[in-house]
Structure formats: structure tokens, C-alpha cells
Design an enzyme around this catalytic site. Sequence first.
Site, short mmCIF file in Angstrom:
data_model
loop_
_atom_site.label_atom_id
_atom_site.label_comp_id
_atom_site.label_asym_id
_atom_site.label_seq_id
_atom_site.Cartn_x
_atom_site.Cartn_y
_atom_site.Cartn_z
N HIS A 135 0.88 -1.17 0.00
CA HIS A 135 0.00 0.00 0.00
C HIS A 135 0.92 1.21 0.00
CE1 HIS A 135 -2.96 3.02 1.12
NE2 HIS A 135 -2.16 3.37 2.12
N CYS B 234 -4.64 1.69 -4.71
CA CYS B 234 -4.02 2.79 -3.98
C CYS B 234 -2.72 3.26 -4.63
CB CYS B 234 -3.75 2.37 -2.53
SG CYS B 234 -2.76 0.85 -2.39
#
Length: 222
Positions: free
Chosen positions: A49, A123
Site C-alpha cells: 500500500h 491505492c
Amino acid sequence: MGFDNDSNSTSTSQCDANSTINNGLVVLNVYDLTPINNYLYWFGFGIFHSGIEVHGKEYGFGAHDFPASGVFEVEPRNCPGFIYRRSITLGQTNMTPSEFRTFIENMASEYHGDTYHLITKNCNHFTDDVSYRLIGKQIPGWVNRLAKLGALCSCLLPESLQVTSVKQLPEYHECSEDEFIESLSPATPRESTEIDDEQEKHLLSSSTGTEDVTFVKETRVK
């Protein structure tokens, strides 16, 4: 005394200038999604992420069930549910904090929570887009390598990976391999419906289940 005063003034000006420069830094904060990354990382792979840090705040992109902003704000290097790995300075923007806020709110209108997709719009795609628009530079390829490989070889991927969107991104937690695989099961088809002001207020304030994460309110074109 006059020389000392001039020297102090010069030093103060330099400090102010340095502060402005530091505040304009564009930094990529990278997190591990799983401890397995400790092994995969050295082979150029991993499940990551990432968030983009500008002017003392970090911004990421996560999924929810509504056609509204999926862009959220957290304290830098402290995104709940992820294991912080490293920070990478990408460059510097000349945008003031208020100008950047307008910029990120405009981007929030392009990144709705119900459009999140592991392979095509995750993301890391978001941070890559922000970086490119701000400084004309993309994030390091290894951060989103698995998604890029998935896009190239989508015909070989299980259907579950091709259509899954990750719900409630900030609520990731350590889990067993079986639990992780189960989380990648096909998402139930959803209809994109309009969200009213009350629903949006609730979403922006409490949808993540933590006070450490706040969704950015998008700019709406009327």
C-alpha cells in the site's frame, strides 16, 4: 551590532526558505500489506500500500460501497492496518497548502470508493497519478509491480482477482493465508447510486471505523 543583526536576519530568512522547501516535498510512504513481503521484497515483488505525503499530511485511496470520495487523509507513515516499510522522496511541488488542498479535492472526484480495483485502480495507481500530476514523475515500478503484471496477464488471473475491490482499506489487519485468500472472493455486483448529504457526512466521518482516518471531501462540478 549591525553585522550581527544582518546575519540573524539572513539566518531567519534561510530557515523560512528551508521550511517552505521542506513543506513542499512530495514523499511516497510505502507499507507492507503482509509480513510475507519481507521475503518477496528482495525479489522485486510484494503486496504494498502507498500514500503520498505533502505539506505534513498523507493521502491514500481506499474502497467503500458509495459513489463518493475514496481518498483519505492520515498522519504520515501511520496509516492504520498497514506495516510501514520506507519513505521515498519523489520531488517538490510549488503548490501552497491551500492550492494543494484544492488539487487533492479535485482528484477525490475522480477516485470514488466504489471504483477501487486491485488490478486496474488501486491505492498505488492513485499515488502514481498524484505524483505525475504534481511533479511529472511516477512512483517506483516495484511498488505496484504485481498489479502491472496482472493487467498484462489478466487472462491468466483467477476471476476473483480480476473483479475484486477491497472494501474498507484502512481496516486491513494481520490475517492467516486462508483469510487473505477468502478476502479476494468475487465482490457482489453493486449499483452505483447517488449519495445524499447525510450519507456522505457519515461516510466522511466514520466509515473507516477509526478516528485516525478522514476521507477527503471531493469537489463537485455543478
